[in-house]
Design a protein around this motif. Structure first.
Motif, short mmCIF file in Angstrom:
data_model
loop_
_atom_site.label_atom_id
_atom_site.label_comp_id
_atom_site.label_asym_id
_atom_site.label_seq_id
_atom_site.Cartn_x
_atom_site.Cartn_y
_atom_site.Cartn_z
N SER A 261 -3.37 126.90 61.29
CA SER A 261 -2.80 127.14 62.61
C SER A 261 -3.90 127.58 63.59
CB SER A 261 -1.73 128.22 62.55
OG SER A 261 -0.64 127.81 61.77
N LEU A 262 -3.68 127.28 64.86
CA LEU A 262 -4.58 127.73 65.91
C LEU A 262 -4.13 129.12 66.36
CD1 LEU A 262 -4.76 124.36 67.82
CD2 LEU A 262 -6.72 125.51 66.77
N ASP B 292 -4.69 132.93 68.52
CA ASP B 292 -4.81 133.34 69.92
C ASP B 292 -6.19 133.94 70.13
OD1 ASP B 292 -4.65 134.36 72.46
OD2 ASP B 292 -2.86 135.60 72.10
N LYS C 160 -6.10 124.52 71.98
CA LYS C 160 -4.66 124.29 72.10
C LYS C 160 -4.34 123.42 73.31
CE LYS C 160 -3.10 128.69 70.07
NZ LYS C 160 -2.44 129.97 70.37
N ARG C 161 -4.91 123.76 74.46
CA ARG C 161 -4.62 123.00 75.68
C ARG C 161 -5.11 121.56 75.55
NH1 ARG C 161 -4.20 122.95 81.42
NH2 ARG C 161 -4.40 120.75 81.97
N SER D 228 -9.98 128.99 70.39
CA SER D 228 -8.77 128.29 69.97
C SER D 228 -7.80 128.04 71.12
CB SER D 228 -8.07 129.07 68.86
OG SER D 228 -7.82 130.40 69.26
N ASN D 229 -7.78 128.91 72.13
CA ASN D 229 -6.86 128.67 73.24
C ASN D 229 -7.28 127.46 74.06
OD1 ASN D 229 -5.55 130.91 72.28
ND2 ASN D 229 -5.55 132.03 74.22
N LYS E 98 -2.96 119.54 73.05
CA LYS E 98 -1.65 119.23 73.64
C LYS E 98 -1.74 118.03 74.57
CE LYS E 98 2.00 121.34 76.48
NZ LYS E 98 2.00 120.33 77.57
N PRO F 10 4.04 122.14 68.64
CA PRO F 10 3.03 122.82 67.82
C PRO F 10 3.50 122.97 66.38
CG PRO F 10 3.45 123.99 69.88
CD PRO F 10 4.50 122.92 69.76
N THR G 262 3.50 128.31 62.76
CA THR G 262 2.40 129.24 62.51
C THR G 262 2.18 129.40 61.01
OG1 THR G 262 2.87 130.43 64.54
CG2 THR G 262 1.59 131.59 62.87
#
Length: 368
Positions: free
Chosen positions: A163-164, A166, A262-263, A258-259, A266, A54, A57
């Protein structure tokens, strides 16, 4: 809702009496049409897997009356235009035509960009328009139609990026800032609103899957697709994806949390696809089954023969109420919870069987 329609088969892109859910916490905004936010239509090779790390931040700590303006000043250089081109043949000659356009967010200094999958769907060429008016050809790293996300890569370094954040920390009523290119011609347009709701269950047109979305009243228009929804920390809290377009309806837009982003990012970087776990069941909201709005849980309509669910002892008529320690009150929360895991993981499902609590352990397979 159709949850992993046929074991080890690609999901259907159609809908049924079970699958049709519209926007609303329990599928409840009836009569409104959910539109992709793509200018011009409403609707390629994958990069070899790479090591994923990642980006650092990149969060601001801003307070005061001009906080939104300062966030926008920082965020705008990381918001790009994305245009989808297709090849057509006329009189034996290849002609490149624009199919549609949207927005995107740079999420790393080395040129990774997240956008909506429907923005780049079926593209022969993808162009990225940087804020300095530079136009670059983008490589499609991977795409995921079920979450409506795609990852692009441009050949640039030392870029401004976002940044992504939470998305589990989002509070209803907090400031949300949408940045994008509405109607293609109004680049870097900023609209400010609030987070109207979180974990809205949304099933988009031509999809039998649903995930939870962030609802915002920040104005979102055609061409905003793929652009970021940003908080006052300068972080991406969502990727703008859809809005309700109906007579008398204003200010109901949706962003992918955003979560979830993220997955998906990735997996697209590491594998070129999302390694999505599979239970092998058909489900619907318990409230749909009982016609009692206050009933919470996910009702198992069918257990597919030979599936992980069958092997674990899940039965038709069971009501799933938790995945590990996470409560699941409706179908989209089940999808979200499963997306935290990978094929081969063993998970515990808390269920009600004829009203009696039970615990089922299932080893997840991969959806092919």
């Amino acid at each position: 809702m159709d949850f992993y329609d046929e074991f080890d088969q690609p999901p259907r892109r159609g809908s049924s009496a079970v699958t049709c859910l519209l926007a609303g916490l329990l599928g409840g905004i009836v009569g409104a049409a959910l539109f992709w936010l793509l200018s011009g239509y409403y609707f390629p090779p994958v990069q070899e897997p790479a090591e994923f790390s990642p980006s650092p931040t990149n969060r601001l700590e801003i307070t005061g009356g001009n906080a939104a303006a300062l966030v926008v000043e920082k965020a705008k250089p990381a918001v790009v235009g994305v245009t989808n081109y297709v090849n057509v043949y006329q009189g034996g000659q290849k002609v490149v035509r624009e199919r549609g356009s949207g927005s995107g967010a740079i999420i790393s200094a080395d040129g990774y960009i997240v956008t909506n999958q429907h923005v780049i769907d079926q593209a022969d060429e993808i162009a990225v328009f940087l804020p300095n008016a530079e136009i670059l050809t983008a490589e499609l790293v991977g795409e995921d139609a079920l979450t409506d996300l795609a990852l692009l890569k441009i050949d640039r370094d030392e870029l401004s990026y976002l940044s992504l954040g939470d998305s589990t920390r989002i509070k209803v009523g907090e400031t949300s800032i949408a940045i994008g290119n509405p109607l293609k011609y109004f680049q870097q347009t900023v609209t400010v609103g609030v987070v109207s709701a979180v974990e809205r269950q949304v099933s988009l047109i031509d999809s039998s899957y649903s995930y939870t979305y962030i609802q915002t009243d920040a104005a979102i228009n055609a061409g905003n697709s793929g652009g970021p929804l940003v908080n006052l920390g300068g972080e991406i809290i969502g990727i703008n994806s859809a809005k309700i377009k109906d007579v008398g309806v204003e200010g109901i837009g949706f962003a992918i949390p955003s979560n979830t982003v993220k997955r998906v990012v990735k997996d697209l970087r590491e594998y070129g696809r999302v390694k999505r776990p599979q239970l092998g069941i058909l489900v619907r909201d318990l409230a749909q089954q009982t016609q009692i709005v206050s009933d919470l849980g996910v009702y198992v309509d069918q257990v597919v023969s030979g599936s992980p669910a069958q092997a674990g002892g899940l039965q038709e008529g069971d009501v799933i109420i938790k995945v590990e320690d996470q409560e699941v009150n409706y179908s989209a929360q089940l999808f979200d919870a499963l997306l935290k895991y990978y094929p081969g993981d063993k998970i515990n499902l808390s269920v009600l069987r004829n009203g009696t609590p039970d615990l089922i352990t299932v080893e997840l397979a991969e959806m092919k």
